[in-house]
Design a protein around this motif. Sequence first.
Motif, PDB file in Angstrom:
ATOM      1  N   ALA A   1       0.857  -1.187   0.000  1.00 20.99           N
ATOM      2  CA  ALA A   1       0.000   0.000   0.000  1.00 20.99           C
ATOM      3  C   ALA A   1       0.891   1.233   0.000  1.00 20.99           C
ATOM      4  O   ALA A   1       1.741   1.393   0.873  1.00 20.99           O
ATOM      5  N   ALA A   2       0.703   2.095  -0.997  1.00 16.18           N
ATOM      6  CA  ALA A   2       1.569   3.261  -1.151  1.00 16.18           C
ATOM      7  C   ALA A   2       0.890   4.563  -0.762  1.00 16.18           C
ATOM      8  O   ALA A   2       1.557   5.584  -0.601  1.00 16.18           O
ATOM      9  N   ALA A   3      -0.434   4.546  -0.640  1.00 17.03           N
ATOM     10  CA  ALA A   3      -1.174   5.760  -0.262  1.00 17.03           C
ATOM     11  C   ALA A   3      -2.534   5.360   0.277  1.00 17.03           C
ATOM     12  O   ALA A   3      -3.070   4.296  -0.055  1.00 17.03           O
ATOM     13  N   ALA A   4      -3.105   6.235   1.114  1.00 17.95           N
ATOM     14  CA  ALA A   4      -4.429   5.970   1.683  1.00 17.95           C
ATOM     15  C   ALA A   4      -5.187   7.270   1.842  1.00 17.95           C
ATOM     16  O   ALA A   4      -4.600   8.327   2.103  1.00 17.95           O
ATOM     17  N   ALA A   5      -6.511   7.198   1.672  1.00 20.50           N
ATOM     18  CA  ALA A   5      -7.385   8.337   1.925  1.00 20.50           C
ATOM     19  C   ALA A   5      -7.655   8.442   3.426  1.00 20.50           C
ATOM     20  O   ALA A   5      -7.309   7.548   4.204  1.00 20.50           O
ATOM     21  N   GLU A   6      -8.296   9.525   3.823  1.00 22.07           N
ATOM     22  CA  GLU A   6      -8.545   9.761   5.246  1.00 22.07           C
ATOM     23  C   GLU A   6      -9.477   8.713   5.859  1.00 22.07           C
ATOM     24  O   GLU A   6      -9.447   8.483   7.063  1.00 22.07           O
ATOM     25  N   ASP A   7     -10.297   8.069   5.043  1.00 21.81           N
ATOM     26  CA  ASP A   7     -11.193   7.034   5.558  1.00 21.81           C
ATOM     27  C   ASP A   7     -10.539   5.658   5.604  1.00 21.81           C
ATOM     28  O   ASP A   7     -11.183   4.667   5.952  1.00 21.81           O
ATOM     29  N   GLY A   8      -9.261   5.577   5.233  1.00 23.01           N
ATOM     30  CA  GLY A   8      -8.535   4.323   5.253  1.00 23.01           C
ATOM     31  C   GLY A   8      -8.490   3.590   3.932  1.00 23.01           C
ATOM     32  O   GLY A   8      -7.793   2.572   3.809  1.00 23.01           O
ATOM     33  N   MET A   9      -9.217   4.057   2.933  1.00 21.59           N
ATOM     34  CA  MET A   9      -9.214   3.413   1.626  1.00 21.59           C
ATOM     35  C   MET A   9      -7.816   3.443   1.014  1.00 21.59           C
ATOM     36  O   MET A   9      -7.196   4.502   0.930  1.00 21.59           O
ATOM     37  N   VAL A  10      -7.322   2.282   0.588  1.00 18.93           N
ATOM     38  CA  VAL A  10      -6.032   2.218  -0.093  1.00 18.93           C
ATOM     39  C   VAL A  10      -6.158   2.903  -1.444  1.00 18.93           C
ATOM     40  O   VAL A  10      -7.035   2.566  -2.237  1.00 18.93           O
TER      41      VAL A  10
END
Length: 239
Positions: free
Chosen positions: A187-196
Motif C-alpha cells: 500500500a503506497a497511499a491511503a485516503a482519510e477514511d482508510g481506503m487504499v
Amino acid sequence: MNKPMIGVLPLYDSGKESYWMLPAYMKAIENEGGIPVMLPLTTDEDIIAALAGKFDGFLFTGGHDINPVLYGEKAEAVCGEWCDERDRMEKLLFDQIVELDKPAFGICRGLQLFNVLCGGTLYQDIPSQMNADITVSHKQKPPYAEPAHSVHIHTGTLLHHILQTDQIDVNSYHHQGIKALPAGLTAAAAAEDGMVEAVSLQDKRFILAVQWHPEFSYGADSNSRKLFSAFVNACIPTN
C-alpha cells in the motif's frame, strides 16, 4: 532517445459492441515521450504473449467493475457491469508482465485489478459496504480534473520516490475499492477514511497503480505529470 512503445488496454462499450479510448490516456503518454498504442481486446493466449513481448510497458485503464468470482465472491446487486473478456485478457497479460518484469501502470480499475490478481478482494460498492468513521467523496461530479480529497503517501514507497511529498490532493471517480490487500502488494497511499489509494508490486522495477485519475488532471497538476513521466521513463528500452 528511443521512444518506448506502450500498450494501452482498451475500453469496451457492450451496448455498441465497440472498443474505445479516452484521448487523455494517450496524450499523457505521448507528451511524456512514449508512443501509446491501443491494444485489441482478445483472450487468445498466443496474441497476448506476443503483445507482452513486443511492448515496452502497459497502461491498465479504468472502466468496468471486476467480476467478483475472481476474488471469491458472489455478485451483489450493488455490483456494476463487468466484462469477462476484458477480465480474462488482463489477467493473462498481467501474468506475462510480472514474469517478464515489464513496467505497468494501473489507473482506477487498474489498481483494483492488480489487487485482485495478486489475491486481494474488493468492496463491490464503497457507499453501501464500507464502514468508516470519516466520510470521503470517492465519486465526484464533473469537472473531474478538480481534486475531491487528499491522500497520504507512505514513505519508502515507489510512489513517494516519484512524488517526493507526504500528501497530495486527488480527483476521485470510483464506487469499488480495495477491501483486503494481498501479501506482495505494498500500500503506497491511503485516503482519510482508510481506503487504499495506491499500490506497488514488490521486487518489480515498475508495477504501480493509483485509484485516482491522473489522466484527467494531467494538464493542470504537476503530480499527475510526474506519475506519467516516471512510468514512461521506466518503459524506455535499455538496449
